[in-house]
Design an enzyme around this catalytic site. Structure first.
Site, PDB file in Angstrom:
ATOM      1  N   SER A   1     -86.970   6.377 -12.568  1.00 49.74           N
ATOM      2  CA  SER A   1     -86.353   7.415 -12.090  1.00 49.74           C
ATOM      3  C   SER A   1     -86.482   7.180 -10.449  1.00 49.74           C
ATOM      4  CB  SER A   1     -87.025   8.723 -12.389  1.00 49.74           C
ATOM      5  OG  SER A   1     -88.342   8.824 -12.149  1.00 49.74           O
TER       6      SER A   1
ATOM      7  N   HIS B   1     -83.209   8.406 -17.990  1.00 49.55           N
ATOM      8  CA  HIS B   1     -81.875   7.898 -16.948  1.00 49.55           C
ATOM      9  C   HIS B   1     -81.039   6.730 -17.486  1.00 49.55           C
ATOM     10  CE1 HIS B   1     -83.263  10.184 -13.620  1.00 49.55           C
ATOM     11  NE2 HIS B   1     -84.840  10.114 -14.271  1.00 49.55           N
TER      12      HIS B   1
ATOM     13  N   LYS C   1     -79.374  15.219 -17.730  1.00 49.96           N
ATOM     14  CA  LYS C   1     -79.027  14.227 -17.024  1.00 49.96           C
ATOM     15  C   LYS C   1     -77.481  13.823 -17.246  1.00 49.96           C
ATOM     16  CE  LYS C   1     -83.415  13.849 -15.004  1.00 49.96           C
ATOM     17  NZ  LYS C   1     -84.785  13.781 -15.580  1.00 49.96           N
TER      18      LYS C   1
HETATM   19  C1  LIG Z   1     -85.977  14.386 -15.601  1.00 50.26           C
HETATM   20  C2  LIG Z   1     -86.954  13.552 -16.305  1.00 50.26           C
HETATM   21  C3  LIG Z   1     -87.808  14.195 -17.269  1.00 50.26           C
HETATM   22  C4  LIG Z   1     -87.927  15.685 -17.487  1.00 50.26           C
HETATM   23  O1  LIG Z   1     -86.913  16.021 -18.164  1.00 50.26           O
HETATM   24  P1  LIG Z   1     -86.431  17.778 -18.240  1.00 50.26           P
HETATM   25  O2  LIG Z   1     -85.621  17.816 -19.298  1.00 50.26           O
HETATM   26  O3  LIG Z   1     -85.870  17.787 -16.772  1.00 50.26           O
HETATM   27  O4  LIG Z   1     -87.760  18.493 -18.022  1.00 50.26           O
HETATM   28  C5  LIG Z   1     -88.793  13.259 -17.963  1.00 50.26           C
HETATM   29  N1  LIG Z   1     -88.752  12.030 -17.626  1.00 50.26           N
HETATM   30  C6  LIG Z   1     -87.992  11.316 -16.831  1.00 50.26           C
HETATM   31  C7  LIG Z   1     -88.035   9.980 -16.379  1.00 50.26           C
HETATM   32  C8  LIG Z   1     -86.992  12.178 -16.227  1.00 50.26           C
HETATM   33  O5  LIG Z   1     -86.416  11.863 -15.044  1.00 50.26           O
END
Ligand SMILES: *Cc1c(COP(=O)(O)O)cnc(C)c1O
Length: 388
Positions: free
Chosen positions: A182, A210, A240
């Site tokens: 990320s 991602h 995302k």
């Molecule tokens: C955003 C994210 C999460 C968490 O997901 P949410 O639905 O926002 O709680 C978990 N792992 C990674 C790598 C992320 O980027």
């Protein structure tokens, strides 16, 4: 007054944090989510969202949400195992299982909770979880709440991973990694990881928050990107590239059934609103069908990297929409972020503890909704700000 007896100590720590350039606060966005946003009343071009395909404010998705909410209400009323599991949740779980080529899928209210569920729900005392050092905080927290022993290996270093595997005498070992990292944007070496897992009889769990929607022919993510025959357990989020909210775990029948019986962050929480699942069903359709979004994104990534290289910027080895520029010093990164902001450009300023000390960075993310001209505008601003 809701004060603590040690309020003074909190105040001192906050002051210290400010002085170190690590203080963070939320800002107010008004109007539609997207590339052109209003932050604290100002028009800005955003290069810091995770809305990689430009679906967060898509009207077809909004319409699906509204229709389902009108029909079922907003509240889901209860946990999935009581009466919270609507037909939209069911339909989405089936659709995701098919899309990812896995036997089953299980929805979670957030990705954070899904990660806790997998690591805590599948491992016990005497087991070992082996994680990449740069894994997302929610994965590391999953390891912290689990009774399993937690180990970490050097980022993406398969030799280091093998050393850990060879040294462990746990009967059950789970390798855990982000698919796309990320804060760095690089893709985990899954083929090598799967080979090691086979050799050492370990399980593999991939967080593809991602990569999902972005990589693979139809957006199936990192696993499809590598065309892996043997699939790891997969977690991905809808907040995302999919532009909605929530997350899922996809795996074999036995894994999913075990999570339903044992995972505390599945059992002891209210189901996500059915309307969100309905919206995500529409989102899934768009992600699959509108490959022009992935093509546009790929072309913007290419444009940004070529431009940045010409300027001599220190890029990271990333071909994903996450394009960080490491600055190093926290305060310098903050100052650069502010310089860009004065020109109406928003980038993420990422500091420890989100990234290792001394690697503060501008985290630039691209979206299919950006125009070539906006990318050029960012490149000129980076040039003028002397980021290199
Ligand atoms: C955003 C994210 C999460 C968490 O997901 P949410 O639905 O926002 O709680 C978990 N792992 C990674 C790598 C992320 O980027």
């Amino acid at each position: 007054m809701a004060s603590l007896p040690w309020n003074n100590e909190l105040a001192a720590a906050l002051t210290e944090r400010k002085a170190a350039g690590r203080y963070r606060c939320p800002r107010i966005r008004t109007g539609q989510q997207g590339v052109n946003i209003i932050i604290d009343g100002r028009d800005m071009v955003s290069f810091c969202s995770n809305d990689y395909l430009g679906l967060a404010a898509n009207s077809e998705i909004s319409q699906a949400f509204i229709a389902a909410a009108e029909h079922e209400g907003v509240g889901s009323g209860a946990a999935h195992l009581l009466t919270g599991h609507s037909r939209f949740h069911q339909e989405l779980e089936l659709a995701i299982a098919e899309f990812t080529g896995q036997q089953r899928a299980l929805l979670f209210s957030t990705g954070y909770m899904a990660n806790l569920a997998v690591i805590d729900g599948l491992l016990d005392r005497g087991d070992t979880v082996i994680q990449d050092k740069l894994n997302h905080a929610s994965l590391l927290d999953g390891g912290r709440i689990s009774a399993a022993e937690q180990q970490r290996y050097l980022h993406a270093d398969m030799t280091a991973l093998e050393r850990r595997l060879a040294a462990s005498d746990s009967a059950r070992k789970l390798i855990v990694s982000d698919g796309v990292f990320s804060m760095d944007g690089d893709i985990a070496p899954l083929p090598e990881m799967m080979d090691l897992a086979k050799q050492y009889q370990a399980g593999v769990f991939i967080d593809d928050a991602h990569g999902f929607g972005v990589l693979g022919e139809q957006g199936q993510g990192t696993i499809t990107h590598y065309q892996l025959e043997h699939k790891p357990i997969l977690m991905a989020t809808f907040g995302k590239a999919f532009g909605t909210a929530g997350a899922f775990v996809a795996a074999d029948e036995e894994v999913i059934e075990t999570l339903i019986q044992q995972a505390r962050s599945y059992i002891y929480t209210t189901a996500q609103p059915a309307a969100v699942a309905a919206a995500t069903l529409t989102s899934l359709k768009l992600v699959q069908q509108q490959s022009w979004r992935r093509e546009k994104l790929a072309s913007l990534i290419k444009q940004f990297r070529a431009g940045a290289q010409q300027l001599g910027l220190d890029l990271m080895p990333s071909n994903t929409p996450i394009q960080p520029i490491v600055i190093g010093d926290d305060k310098q990164a903050v100052a650069l972020g502010q310089t860009l902001e004065q020109q109406g450009l928003l980038v993420g300023v990422i500091r420890p503890p989100t990234v290792p000390a001394g690697t503060a960075r501008l985290r630039i993310t691209l979206s299919a909704s950006h125009s070539e001209q906006q990318v050029n505008q960012l490149l000129s601003a980076l040039d003028v700000a002397h980021v290199h």
